[in-house]
Design a protein around this motif. Sequence first.
Motif, mmCIF file in Angstrom:
data_model
loop_
_atom_site.group_PDB
_atom_site.id
_atom_site.type_symbol
_atom_site.label_atom_id
_atom_site.label_comp_id
_atom_site.label_asym_id
_atom_site.label_seq_id
_atom_site.Cartn_x
_atom_site.Cartn_y
_atom_site.Cartn_z
ATOM 1 N N ARG A 197 0.822 -1.216 0.000
ATOM 2 C CA ARG A 197 0.000 0.000 0.000
ATOM 3 C C ARG A 197 0.855 1.265 0.000
ATOM 4 O O ARG A 197 0.488 2.286 0.598
ATOM 5 N N ALA A 198 1.993 1.195 -0.666
ATOM 6 C CA ALA A 198 2.857 2.376 -0.780
ATOM 7 C C ALA A 198 2.490 3.154 -2.035
ATOM 8 O O ALA A 198 1.914 2.613 -2.985
ATOM 9 N N ARG A 199 2.841 4.430 -2.024
ATOM 10 C CA ARG A 199 2.622 5.256 -3.206
ATOM 11 C C ARG A 199 3.816 6.169 -3.414
ATOM 12 O O ARG A 199 4.343 6.755 -2.463
ATOM 13 N N THR A 200 4.263 6.244 -4.669
ATOM 14 C CA THR A 200 5.273 7.233 -5.043
ATOM 15 C C THR A 200 4.651 8.136 -6.095
ATOM 16 O O THR A 200 3.955 7.666 -6.995
ATOM 17 N N LEU A 201 4.872 9.437 -5.969
ATOM 18 C CA LEU A 201 4.236 10.390 -6.870
ATOM 19 C C LEU A 201 5.085 10.637 -8.119
ATOM 20 O O LEU A 201 6.259 10.249 -8.175
ATOM 21 N N ASP A 202 4.471 11.294 -9.103
ATOM 22 C CA ASP A 202 5.151 11.480 -10.389
ATOM 23 C C ASP A 202 6.168 12.606 -10.374
ATOM 24 O O ASP A 202 6.675 12.999 -11.422
ATOM 25 N N ASP A 203 6.483 13.149 -9.173
ATOM 26 C CA ASP A 203 7.585 14.106 -9.088
ATOM 27 C C ASP A 203 8.879 13.439 -8.609
ATOM 28 O O ASP A 203 9.870 14.119 -8.346
ATOM 29 N N ASN A 204 8.873 12.101 -8.489
ATOM 30 C CA ASN A 204 10.117 11.358 -8.276
ATOM 31 C C ASN A 204 10.776 11.188 -9.644
ATOM 32 O O ASN A 204 10.181 10.612 -10.565
ATOM 33 N N VAL A 205 11.998 11.656 -9.776
ATOM 34 C CA VAL A 205 12.569 11.881 -11.106
ATOM 35 C C VAL A 205 13.040 10.595 -11.780
ATOM 36 O O VAL A 205 12.759 10.355 -12.959
ATOM 37 N N LEU A 206 13.757 9.740 -11.056
ATOM 38 C CA LEU A 206 14.379 8.574 -11.685
ATOM 39 C C LEU A 206 13.579 7.292 -11.511
ATOM 40 O O LEU A 206 13.543 6.451 -12.403
ATOM 41 N N SER A 207 12.941 7.121 -10.353
ATOM 42 C CA SER A 207 12.130 5.912 -10.163
ATOM 43 C C SER A 207 11.188 6.100 -8.987
ATOM 44 O O SER A 207 11.476 6.861 -8.054
ATOM 45 N N GLY A 208 10.060 5.394 -9.070
ATOM 46 C CA GLY A 208 9.200 5.307 -7.902
ATOM 47 C C GLY A 208 9.774 4.325 -6.902
ATOM 48 O O GLY A 208 9.989 4.647 -5.739
ATOM 49 N N LEU A 209 10.041 3.114 -7.362
ATOM 50 C CA LEU A 209 10.718 2.096 -6.549
ATOM 51 C C LEU A 209 11.795 1.428 -7.387
ATOM 52 O O LEU A 209 11.567 1.083 -8.546
ATOM 53 N N SER A 235 -0.507 -4.151 -3.724
ATOM 54 C CA SER A 235 -1.468 -3.033 -3.664
ATOM 55 C C SER A 235 -0.775 -1.677 -3.622
ATOM 56 O O SER A 235 -1.189 -0.778 -2.882
ATOM 57 N N CYS A 236 0.265 -1.513 -4.414
ATOM 58 C CA CYS A 236 1.015 -0.258 -4.448
ATOM 59 C C CYS A 236 0.651 0.552 -5.687
ATOM 60 O O CYS A 236 0.125 0.023 -6.672
ATOM 61 N N TRP A 237 0.962 1.817 -5.637
ATOM 62 C CA TRP A 237 0.730 2.728 -6.758
ATOM 63 C C TRP A 237 2.036 3.473 -6.998
ATOM 64 O O TRP A 237 2.403 4.370 -6.256
ATOM 65 N N PHE A 238 2.737 3.050 -8.043
ATOM 66 C CA PHE A 238 4.049 3.614 -8.342
ATOM 67 C C PHE A 238 3.937 4.589 -9.511
ATOM 68 O O PHE A 238 3.523 4.208 -10.613
ATOM 69 N N GLN A 239 4.320 5.829 -9.259
ATOM 70 C CA GLN A 239 4.407 6.832 -10.298
ATOM 71 C C GLN A 239 5.819 7.407 -10.299
ATOM 72 O O GLN A 239 6.533 7.336 -9.297
ATOM 73 N N CYS A 240 6.202 7.972 -11.427
ATOM 74 C CA CYS A 240 7.449 8.743 -11.486
ATOM 75 C C CYS A 240 7.372 9.666 -12.682
ATOM 76 O O CYS A 240 6.412 9.613 -13.462
ATOM 77 N N ALA A 241 8.373 10.504 -12.819
ATOM 78 C CA ALA A 241 8.418 11.413 -13.957
ATOM 79 C C ALA A 241 8.661 10.615 -15.236
ATOM 80 O O ALA A 241 9.157 9.483 -15.210
ATOM 81 N N VAL A 242 8.320 11.219 -16.388
ATOM 82 C CA VAL A 242 8.449 10.525 -17.662
ATOM 83 C C VAL A 242 9.909 10.213 -17.995
ATOM 84 O O VAL A 242 10.193 9.406 -18.887
ATOM 85 N N THR A 243 10.840 10.822 -17.258
ATOM 86 C CA THR A 243 12.259 10.543 -17.469
ATOM 87 C C THR A 243 12.697 9.256 -16.772
ATOM 88 O O THR A 243 13.817 8.788 -16.988
#
Length: 609
Positions: free
Chosen positions: A347-359, A380-388
């Motif tokens: 149940r972790a979440r990383t937002l899309d302002d993490n530049v290199l990776s969510g996890l 049940s995680c939601w991993f986002q990161c920047a398009v880079t």
Amino acid sequence: MAYTPFNTGNPIGTWGSVDPRDLVDNAAILDRWVNDQTITQWRDRFGVQRLTWNGMEIAFQQAQDDRQDAFDAEQAEHQADFDAAQVQRESEFNAFLLASGYQFIGDYDTDGPLTITQVNQIFSKDGEFWRAGAALTLPYTTVNDWEIDEANFVSVGDAALRQELAEDDGANKVGWSRHSLSSAISNVHQALDGLELNLWEFAGFITSKPTADPATWDWSPAINAANAVITSLSPNGGAIFAPRGSYGLGSTAVINGLGRVLKGEGVHATTFVALHTGDVINFTESSYCTIKELKVIGTAGATQKGVFFPYRTDIGVTLQNRILDVQVEKCAHGIYLENPVHCSVERARTLDDNVLSGLTSQFVAGVGAGQGGTNLNLRSCWFQCAVTGEACAIFSNWQPVIDGCQFERGRTGLHLRSVPGATILSPQFEDNGQHMLLEGCTNPIVLTPTLDSASTPDIGITIQSIINIDGGSGAKIYGIRSINDSAAHIDFLVRFLNASFGTFPTDVLIDGYASDSGKGFSGSASVTRLQLKRAGANSMLGQTLTSMRIQLDVLSTAPSDPRVGEEFLADGVGWNPVTGVGQRSSTPALAYTRKSSTFNLKRGIWHSK
């Protein structure tokens, strides 16, 4: 002249007796009744004793005296009751004043003379508190001679302290320092010793406090001090609790050792905010540790890791750590694990302002046995990161399980490299440049991946596919569903490559697939033992067999007796359909006869006519 009553005994009659004798007797009787001051009674004409005027006056006065005595007695009783009630009320009022709290009016020696006007007023003398004695008449002003004044006052004793302890901030008067428990809990001190460490216990270690707002303080020394206390109390671990609030970190908060827990009150209640560009929270040399129910916000440092579990230098891995209900923002890497073994992220979440990776689960070579780690669990995680970057990247971890996770907005959604035995259950992909990359993986199983490709960005490569399988063997993907994939820059549903390891994947099964825009496959002719099942009765999906495509051998020319299949090499050209059976080149259609069927060759696909 002598008088002898006649005593006729005549009746009174209607108009009284008119007998002269009765009139004489009546006159004599009336004379005695009215004028005789020596008697109180006299008989009438019939011999009945009657009160005289003097007797009536005496009786009246006696009655008046009796009434006055009764009134006076009643009034005295009322006064006694009133006086007693007043005494009781005064006593109760004084008790109320005392119970309501003492009023400190100063020190006898330094502030005297003092005037005491109420019984609850106290003053200090040589460290002791005093109040007016019961016999002292108030108001009273001290004479600043204790030998005289002392007799008028009584010591309050610990009553003033009890009052202070009962106040809202009374607990401020009680000291406490943590010790290890060694017996059954039987007092408040032991009960406090049994609680998990509160981060505020260590606020005294903070030296940087730019403002009064604790969110601007550097709490790193407090976390380090709390970790040191855990080490001193138990080598097997303990918890640090961060109550609701925001905690600045001027340097990396380091937690090391076994069984350490850093916990908050929820991702919207407890926040750790980096005030620097280095790693935010580092569980160095740690195993069996947990971080949960909090948020971490970085400063987008070039290599900044929000939550970092590096490998232990003694064994080369980090063991059985847990990341639960944690959100990470504005870092280079949201969550970063090195050679994790039986670690879990839930149940972790990383937002899309993490530049290199969510996890990132990183493989660090040459540091011990079990390199890369094993059995990483993501649930049940939601991993986002920047398009880079990559929403989630796992390198060389054996048999990870990824269950019910969403991967979003990265250049790559989910990237597995050199990962054997991965199980990926019901992944959701959205708005990634390429949703899934299996690179050099053996025996991965992917069950019902859903690809929402409506906002898949054009990442600027010549050929862009939704799923890339680069090298490796034994991949099994069941039930691919790609929706909204009509964008022109999306070339293929699945692309098979040999870019990273020099060889194409082998023994691949894709059982059931659907693309809204009919996107197909690339490089499948180079895959040895490829099975593509578009929803068949012998497929895992249990649907009716409608068609089956089987890879043809690599040929130098078109076969004279072809089998039904797709994507083969003929005349040195790789035939890869893009849409339908449209022409890819100017090669004319070729007709071949096998048994009673005629087959037509177009764009590398054999179709029964």
